[in-house]
Design a protein around this motif. Structure first.
Motif, PDB file in Angstrom:
ATOM      1  N   MET A   1       0.660  -1.005   0.040  1.00 26.12           N
ATOM      2  CA  MET A   1       0.193  -0.014   0.397  1.00 26.12           C
ATOM      3  C   MET A   1       0.753   1.585  -0.318  1.00 26.12           C
ATOM      4  N   PRO A   2       0.529   2.311  -0.896  1.00 31.58           N
ATOM      5  CA  PRO A   2       1.371   3.188  -0.922  1.00 31.58           C
ATOM      6  C   PRO A   2       1.503   4.332   0.487  1.00 31.58           C
ATOM      7  N   ASN A   4       1.718   8.093   1.336  1.00 33.88           N
ATOM      8  CA  ASN A   4       1.677   9.602   0.189  1.00 33.88           C
ATOM      9  C   ASN A   4       2.185  10.791   0.590  1.00 33.88           C
ATOM     10  N   ASN A  21       7.218   2.514   4.169  1.00 33.10           N
ATOM     11  CA  ASN A  21       6.174   1.562   3.573  1.00 33.10           C
ATOM     12  C   ASN A  21       7.238  -0.190   3.341  1.00 33.10           C
ATOM     13  N   THR A  25       5.631  -3.351   4.673  1.00 37.98           N
ATOM     14  CA  THR A  25       5.688  -4.218   4.485  1.00 37.98           C
ATOM     15  C   THR A  25       6.122  -5.514   4.905  1.00 37.98           C
ATOM     16  N   THR A  30      -1.854  -4.631   9.106  1.00 39.75           N
ATOM     17  CA  THR A  30      -2.493  -4.751   8.333  1.00 39.75           C
ATOM     18  C   THR A  30      -3.662  -3.560   8.643  1.00 39.75           C
ATOM     19  N   ASP A  32      -5.722  -0.262  10.408  1.00 36.50           N
ATOM     20  CA  ASP A  32      -5.892   1.331   9.750  1.00 36.50           C
ATOM     21  C   ASP A  32      -4.831   2.432  10.733  1.00 36.50           C
ATOM     22  N   LYS A  59      -4.232   4.693   7.967  1.00 41.30           N
ATOM     23  CA  LYS A  59      -4.855   4.631   6.499  1.00 41.30           C
ATOM     24  C   LYS A  59      -5.856   5.252   5.979  1.00 41.30           C
ATOM     25  N   ASN A  61      -8.511   5.408   2.188  1.00 38.52           N
ATOM     26  CA  ASN A  61      -9.056   5.477   1.211  1.00 38.52           C
ATOM     27  C   ASN A  61      -7.669   4.839   0.201  1.00 38.52           C
ATOM     28  N   ASP A  62      -7.159   3.700   1.218  1.00 29.32           N
ATOM     29  CA  ASP A  62      -6.511   2.359   1.135  1.00 29.32           C
ATOM     30  C   ASP A  62      -4.497   3.794   0.589  1.00 29.32           C
ATOM     31  N   VAL A  63      -4.574   4.561   1.109  1.00 29.57           N
ATOM     32  CA  VAL A  63      -3.719   5.187   1.192  1.00 29.57           C
ATOM     33  C   VAL A  63      -2.586   5.680   2.827  1.00 29.57           C
ATOM     34  N   TRP A  64      -1.686   5.077   2.627  1.00 29.74           N
ATOM     35  CA  TRP A  64      -0.832   5.537   3.968  1.00 29.74           C
ATOM     36  C   TRP A  64      -0.849   7.220   4.027  1.00 29.74           C
TER      37      TRP A  64
END
Length: 134
Positions: A1-2, A4, A21, A25, A30, A32, A59, A61-64
């Motif tokens: 997950m990217p 920002n 990231n 990873t 996992t 939020d 997290k 909208n699926d972006v950190w």
């Protein structure tokens, strides 16, 4: 997950975003939100060393997204020394805080760039960290 890192009030680099990231990873985060702590076990009020750093991401909208980056240092001498915020870049509140006061975060551009370069140099071989808070 990217993560920002573009369009923020401070010029966060891709290199820092990629390093964080990698940590997320490698540790299969996992949740939020995540708080990453970097600590030098040898850092002390007497001997100095690398300052502890705490970075919080959430997290959306699926972006950190960056919440804050805080660098701590010892203030005081001897047995009265205590760990305090040295530099605090609070992206959510839009403020920068140091030992002299609280300022609009945009005023911290120069000091942020120096801080980030030093941090990345110190942690050039990002390794597992001491603590992750979910």
């Amino acid at each position: 997950m990217p993560i920002n890192y573009q369009g923020l009030a401070l010029p966060v680099s891709k290199k820092l975003a990629d390093a964080l990231n990698y940590i997320i990873t490698q540790n299969d985060i996992t949740s939020d939100s995540v708080t990453i702590n970097f600590r030098d076990p040898d850092y002390s009020a007497k001997n100095g060393g690398f300052h502890p750093v705490e970075i919080r991401l959430e997290k959306r909208n699926d972006v950190w997204e960056f919440c804050y980056i805080t660098d701590f240092c010892y203030v005081g001498r001897g047995f009265t020394a205590e760990l305090a915020k040295d530099l605090d870049f609070d992206f959510q509140a839009g403020v920068f805080q140091n030992l002299f006061g609280v300022f609009p975060i945009e005023q911290a551009t120069d000091i942020y760039q120096i801080w980030e370069a030093n941090f990345l140099h110190t942690h050039k071989n990002i390794r597992p960290f001491d603590e992750v808070i979910l």
